[in-house]
Design an enzyme around this catalytic site. Structure first.
Site, short mmCIF file in Angstrom:
data_model
loop_
_atom_site.label_atom_id
_atom_site.label_comp_id
_atom_site.label_asym_id
_atom_site.label_seq_id
_atom_site.Cartn_x
_atom_site.Cartn_y
_atom_site.Cartn_z
N GLU A 299 0.88 -1.30 -0.05
CA GLU A 299 -0.17 -0.12 -0.14
C GLU A 299 0.95 1.51 0.23
OE1 GLU A 299 -3.97 1.75 1.04
OE2 GLU A 299 -3.66 -0.38 1.79
N ASP A 303 0.83 4.19 -3.03
CA ASP A 303 0.76 5.48 -2.80
C ASP A 303 1.55 6.54 -3.37
OD1 ASP A 303 -1.69 4.78 -1.52
OD2 ASP A 303 -1.01 5.35 0.57
N SER A 503 -7.61 2.43 -2.93
CA SER A 503 -6.59 3.31 -2.40
C SER A 503 -5.45 3.48 -3.67
CB SER A 503 -5.81 2.48 -1.37
OG SER A 503 -5.98 1.35 -1.40
N ASP A 547 -17.65 10.55 -17.79
CA ASP A 547 -19.16 10.08 -17.10
C ASP A 547 -18.93 8.47 -17.18
OD1 ASP A 547 -21.37 9.63 -15.58
OD2 ASP A 547 -22.68 10.58 -16.96
#
Ligand code: NAG
Ligand code: NAG
Ligand code: NAG
Ligand code: NAG
Ligand code: NAG
Length: 591
Positions: A299, A303, A503, A547
């Protein structure tokens, strides 16, 4: 009349026995005094709990799976408690936040400095004095304040903490090599100080335990599968090689609280593998908090690698586990840090989240004020929307409801959902990633900025889940989305495919907002600050966001909804928000 100096002393004594909020003048009279004493004894003997005030009566005391109690904390072990002091002018702060964040307002972009923010919100002298006196009376003197004076962090021994906060029982819990100290029961506050303190941190709320998904897809190998890399993202979101940061005062940050670390060597390896098509940095400028020496976490690597790929060539900070004492709450400590640093990155991406129903309202309301403070300073705060779709919570034998997540459901942050490529072998249009967190808060009412977007969704959407599963009047999220499926990440020097989760989408969107800040700064404009008022003002009228209109996310596996939550629809929806960024158009709309 009692002479004033004696009265003063008397009042000190009185405070000890004011367990049922008699007014002080009555207590000054000796006969009343005796009667009160009697009440106190009764209170203690019958253990009548309302002698104290419970600031977080609704806080879940559930011990998360994997943690087990090891011992009642020995008296001399030290704990660090965080006191959230009642602030002033909260209403004014909120009004100011909307004025400085709404492009239609003459005050748009007129942000406060940390110093100005302090003048606005700092607790009253009465609050500061009352709390300090109370702490000193218990021998608690080792306290640290912060720049805005609205938090106090104090170190004390375990028995003192339990006396200070009647009801608290401090237990050391262990899980593999980790240990934390938390209270097994609710704590209370002496009524004398209760009105001056929003909550006390460090007693509840275990460290977060959210992990990215990593799954090998059947029948495909990494080489044949496209996989998301920086160049795929830059192509999809229309970033050209010249769309990189260049302003010397621009900056961005990611924060994570999973006891994970990133390795500088992984970042440079990642950039040498995947960063050939654009100018970028290969080093993080500041690491705040402790970086352990162990193995890098997936993780943490993700990031940093991705915020620096979309927000390319922009100075980047990492907030890594601020506060690692057993009794601290890492997320809360990060919030304190923000209010204790006068110079901070402009964009923050965070993938922490908890079930809304597991947190006390007092805690969440105060965290919301902290987000307002950040927005008032021109900071943009992005949270991942979560990886459980609408979520599910069983409330009785055959009744389930959706389960919103916080801070994703906070009206004062921008929440990022997730998408996948429609065709996983090509850079194509995006569809809903079925894990993308979204829904409606059960605690926070819908903010004005989104009322019209959400009503449009209600009137035009056909495939709605039954109304008993969610709260139509709550804050609806997410606000935007980005790809969240099949990322490549380098961790411990090894490139790893198939990493998924919101994340991943959050730092990607954050980096793109940093590029927009760069262009705004270049033109002498303010940073974006709290994005939502500006975002909803665009109202999908431009091509600023692609969209996403296909696909539904997960929810309860029951007979009524059959695992289906909300579905994407034209314009805003509670699965992918307004959609994913089309950089050149988004830039144009936000300049
Ligand atoms: C806030 O910053 C000041 C000055 O840098 C420092 O002395 C203090 O310990 C910090 N407060 C906390 C709670 O860490
Ligand atoms: C951005 O990307 C889309 C699809 O990838 C493309 O149709 C469009 O022309 C691109 N450029 C702009 C400025 O929108
Ligand atoms: C990268 O950013 C710095 C400022 O932080 C700037 O001086 C430099 O020109 C940028 N690099 C490129 C290639 O634009
Ligand atoms: C960057 O920030 C410093 C300190 O606030 C300021 O003096 C300087 O003019 C800024 N540079 C630019 C290019 O805006
Ligand atoms: C629905 O949300 C509102 C605030 O938006 C709240 O007052 C109400 O209690 C919520 N209802 C339920 C059933 O959670």
């Amino acid at each position: 009349m009692t002479p004033t100096h004696q009265g003063g002393d008397r009042r000190e004594d009185m405070t000890q026995i004011q367990c049922n909020r008699r007014d002080e003048s009555a207590a000054m009279k000796p006969r009343m005094f005796r009667r009160l004493w009697f009440l106190v004894v009764l209170c203690v003997q019958l253990k009548i709990t309302h002698c104290g005030v419970y600031p977080e009566p609704d806080q879940s005391l559930r011990v998360p799976p994997g943690w087990s109690p090891a011992e009642h904390l020995p008296s001399s072990d030290s704990v660090i408690l965080t006191f959230a002091l009642k602030q002033q002018n909260v209403k004014k702060l909120e009004e100011l936040l909307y004025r400085v964040s709404d492009p239609g307002s003459p005050d748009y972009g007129r942000f406060l400095s940390l110093e100005e923010l302090r003048s606005l919100v700092q607790p009253s002298e009465d609050t500061l004095r009352t709390v300090r006196t109370w702490l000193e009376k218990h021998g608690v003197v080792n306290c640290d304040g912060i720049a805005t004076r609205d938090f106090l962090q104090c170190q004390m021994d375990a028995r003192t903490a339990e006396k200070l906060l009647p009801g608290a029982r401090l237990i050391r819990y262990v899980k593999e090599e980790q240990s934390v100290v938390r209270s097994a029961s609710p704590y209370s506050l002496n009524p004398e100080v209760a009105s001056h303190i929003d909550f006390v941190g460090g007693l509840h709320r275990f460290p977060p335990d959210r992990r990215l998904r990593r799954q090998e897809k059947d029948g495909t190998t990494a080489e044949f599968h496209l996989g998301v890399t920086p160049s795929v993202l830059r192509q999809r979101y229309n970033l050209s090689a010249s769309d990189i940061g260049a302003h010397p005062n621009n900056s961005q940050a990611c924060a994570q609280f999973l006891e994970q670390y990133f390795h500088p060597a992984d970042l440079s390896e990642f950039m040498s593998l995947f960063g050939k098509s654009f100018e970028h940095r290969v080093e993080v400028d500041h690491v705040i908090g402790q970086q352990g020496g162990g193995r890098a976490g997936l993780e943490a690597s993700l990031d940093v690698e991705y915020i620096m790929s979309t927000g390319a060539n922009i100075s980047t900070w990492v907030f890594s586990n601020p506060g690692r004492h057993e009794s601290q709450e890492p997320f809360l400590d990060w919030m304190l840090l923000l209010s204790n640093l006068s110079s901070l990155p402009w964009v923050h991406t965070i993938s922490y989240g908890d079930d809304e129903d597991s947190l006390s309202v007092a805690f969440m309301q105060r965290i919301n004020i902290e987000f307002m403070k950040a927005g008032a300073r021109g900071l943009t705060i992005l949270f991942a929307s979560g990886d459980d779709g609408a979520g599910c919570r069983q409330i009785s034998k055959d009744k389930n409801v959706f389960r919103p997540s916080f801070p994703a459901s906070s009206p004062y942050v921008t929440t990022v959902g997730g998408t996948s490529f429609k065709n996983p072998f090509q850079v194509t249009d995006e569809v809903t990633d079925y894990i993308s967190g979204g829904g409606f808060s059960n605690v926070f009412p819908m903010p004005d900025y989104q009322v019209s977007a959400v009503s449009k969704y209600f009137t035009s959407s056909v495939k709605m889940p039954p109304g008993s599963y969610y709260n139509r009047s709550g804050r609806a999220y997410p606000d935007v989305a980005a790809l969240s499926d099949n990322y490549w990440v380098v961790t411990n020097r090894v490139p790893i495919p198939w990493v998924s989760g919101t994340s991943a989408s959050t730092p990607v969107f954050g980096g793109i907002l940093s590029l927009i800040n760069d262009q705004r700064k270049k033109r002498g404009l303010s940073t974006l600050g709290f994005l939502n008022p500006a975002l909803y003002r665009l109202g999908g009228a431009t091509d600023a966001l692609f969209d996403v209109t296909e696909g539904c996310h997960l929810s309860c596996f029951d007979d009524l909804v059959l695992a289906q939550g909300f579905c994407a629809a034209p314009s805003w929806d509670p699965v992918t928000g307004w959609g994913t960024p089309n950089y050149p158009e988004l830039l144009k709309s936000l300049l």
